[in-house]
Motif scaffolding. Structure first.
Motif, short mmCIF file in Angstrom:
data_model
loop_
_atom_site.label_atom_id
_atom_site.label_comp_id
_atom_site.label_asym_id
_atom_site.label_seq_id
_atom_site.Cartn_x
_atom_site.Cartn_y
_atom_site.Cartn_z
N ARG A 254 0.84 -1.20 0.00
CA ARG A 254 0.00 0.00 0.00
C ARG A 254 0.88 1.26 0.00
O ARG A 254 0.60 2.24 -0.69
N GLU A 257 2.26 1.97 -3.39
CA GLU A 257 1.20 2.58 -4.20
C GLU A 257 1.08 4.08 -3.90
O GLU A 257 1.01 4.91 -4.80
N GLN A 260 3.76 6.01 -5.52
CA GLN A 260 3.53 6.25 -6.95
C GLN A 260 2.66 7.49 -7.15
O GLN A 260 2.90 8.30 -8.05
#
Ligand SMILES: *Cc1c(COP(=O)(O)O)cnc(C)c1O
Length: 373
Positions: A254, A257, A260
């Motif tokens: 997570r 992510e 990103q």
């Protein structure tokens, strides 16, 4: 504002982590408790390798690898000129010679063309035996493993992945830590997968090699601690750290992510003003750091000073190439002067970046940079 705010991350996982640590305290199995092996299995599975051997820190992980392969006097080990000294420091302690290679001007990872030149130069000189390539996933961005594998095979070199900054990163669907013949990582607190002190690990698919590493990390032990087979070191991961890493590993995907998303926001808003990081197609970077490149050293200084006035910290990661460090500056450069690594060291700087950085903080940072360039 902090450069990397670990307090927020701790608050996010607090009850889980506190319970895990308390459990170790209750059992008082501080050295090689069950949590160590459990975490090794979990991380091996996450990375997609057969064996994960934890150890005291990332530098020790690399040292264990070099020791296991008997790297020593007369050997040459090739590494990028832009990395942390720990990538090759143990090589020097073991009596081998590091040979620095230039980085790619866009990805900042070891440049295969420069690597080939340096290998050829060492062979031509005929004094050292090329033994290994250290491929650093610099800033969490996977190195060019396809090209590096071809060179390693052609010249019969060991391909070592230094994935200290790259837990959670991917290269064409494979996790960093699984891309070389063997890999090392670090759990230093600010790395993408950090513990609450020092920690590290070695990854391999080779059982015989895994057994040598397990022996070396506990004084060269045999079946027990007191039937020593070889000269090793003391380099275990504390049970408390393993219990913390067990919790933090559950959050890693997570967090990668979220990294990103933040990188994308920075990219979109800053790419017209400064050089933003380039991640190759097929790769996912762990963004251990978010690094911008100014057009000159003067522009970098002006931005850093301006941000400081508004309370925004920056970092030079790293301010010197290895070949410019006092400890290495008299060493042979072979055929490449590593100009792109030098240019990076003079113009690159990191801005605050971590998974729990709020949108308003990101905007504040972006607006302050835009104001200056
Ligand atoms: C942090 C780091 C290491 C060393 O890890 P420690 O746990 O600090 O010993 C090695 N290589 C690279 C590229 C690193 O960033």
């Amino acid at each position: 504002m902090e450069f990397i705010n670990l307090k927020r991350q701790y608050q996010e996982m607090k009850s889980d982590i506190d319970r895990s640590i308390q459990n170790v305290l209750n059992n008082t199995n501080f050295i090689m408790g069950n949590e160590v092996e459990k975490f090794e299995e979990e991380l091996a599975q996450y990375v997609g390798v057969k064996y994960c051997i934890s150890c005291s820190d990332g530098t020790a992980a690399l040292q264990l690898i070099y020791m296991a392969y008997n790297i020593g006097t007369g050997d040459a080990v090739f590494c990028p000129d832009m990395t942390f000294i720990a990538s090759i420091e143990p090589v020097c302690m073991l009596g081998a010679t590091p040979v620095f290679c230039d980085i790619d001007s866009v990805t900042y990872n070891i440049d295969p063309t420069s690597l080939r030149k340096q290998i050829e130069a060492v062979l031509l000189e005929g004094k050292l035996k090329p033994r290994a390539i250290v491929a650093v996933d610099f800033l969490g961005n996977p190195a060019s493993f396809k090209e590096l594998r071809a060179l390693a095979d052609q010249y019969g070199l060991l391909l070592i992945e230094d994935a200290a900054q790259a837990m959670g990163a991917q290269y064409y669907g494979k996790m960093c830590g699984s891309l070389g013949d063997v890999a090392a990582t670090s759990f230093f607190p600010t790395k993408p997968l950090g513990c609450y002190g020092d920690g590290g690990a070695v990854f391999t698919n080779d059982l015989g090699f895994a057994e040598i590493i397990r022996s070396l990390r506990v004084h060269g032990k045999g079946k027990t601690k007191y039937d020593n087979l070889r000269i090793g070191i003391n380099s275990r991961l504390d049970t408390i750290q393993a219990s913390i890493l067990h919790v933090k590993l559950k959050y890693l995907a997570r967090e990668i992510e979220e990294r990103q998303q933040i990188a994308k926001n920075y990219d979109t808003n800053l790419r017209e003003r400064l050089v933003v990081p380039k991640v190759e197609d097929g790769c996912i970077s762990a963004f251990a750091q978010y690094i911008l490149k100014a057009s000159s050293g003067e522009e970098r200084k002006q931005i850093i000073d301006g941000l400081k006035e508004t309370g925004i910290p920056t970092i030079l990661y790293y301010p010197n190439t290895l070949s410019h460090l006092p400890v290495f500056c008299d060493m042979s450069k072979y055929s490449d002067t590593c100009d792109d690594a030098y240019n990076y060291s003079q113009t690159a700087f990191g801005i605050p970046f971590y998974p729990y950085l709020s949108l308003s903080e990101q905007e504040n940072i972006i607006n302050n940079i835009i104001r200056m360039v």
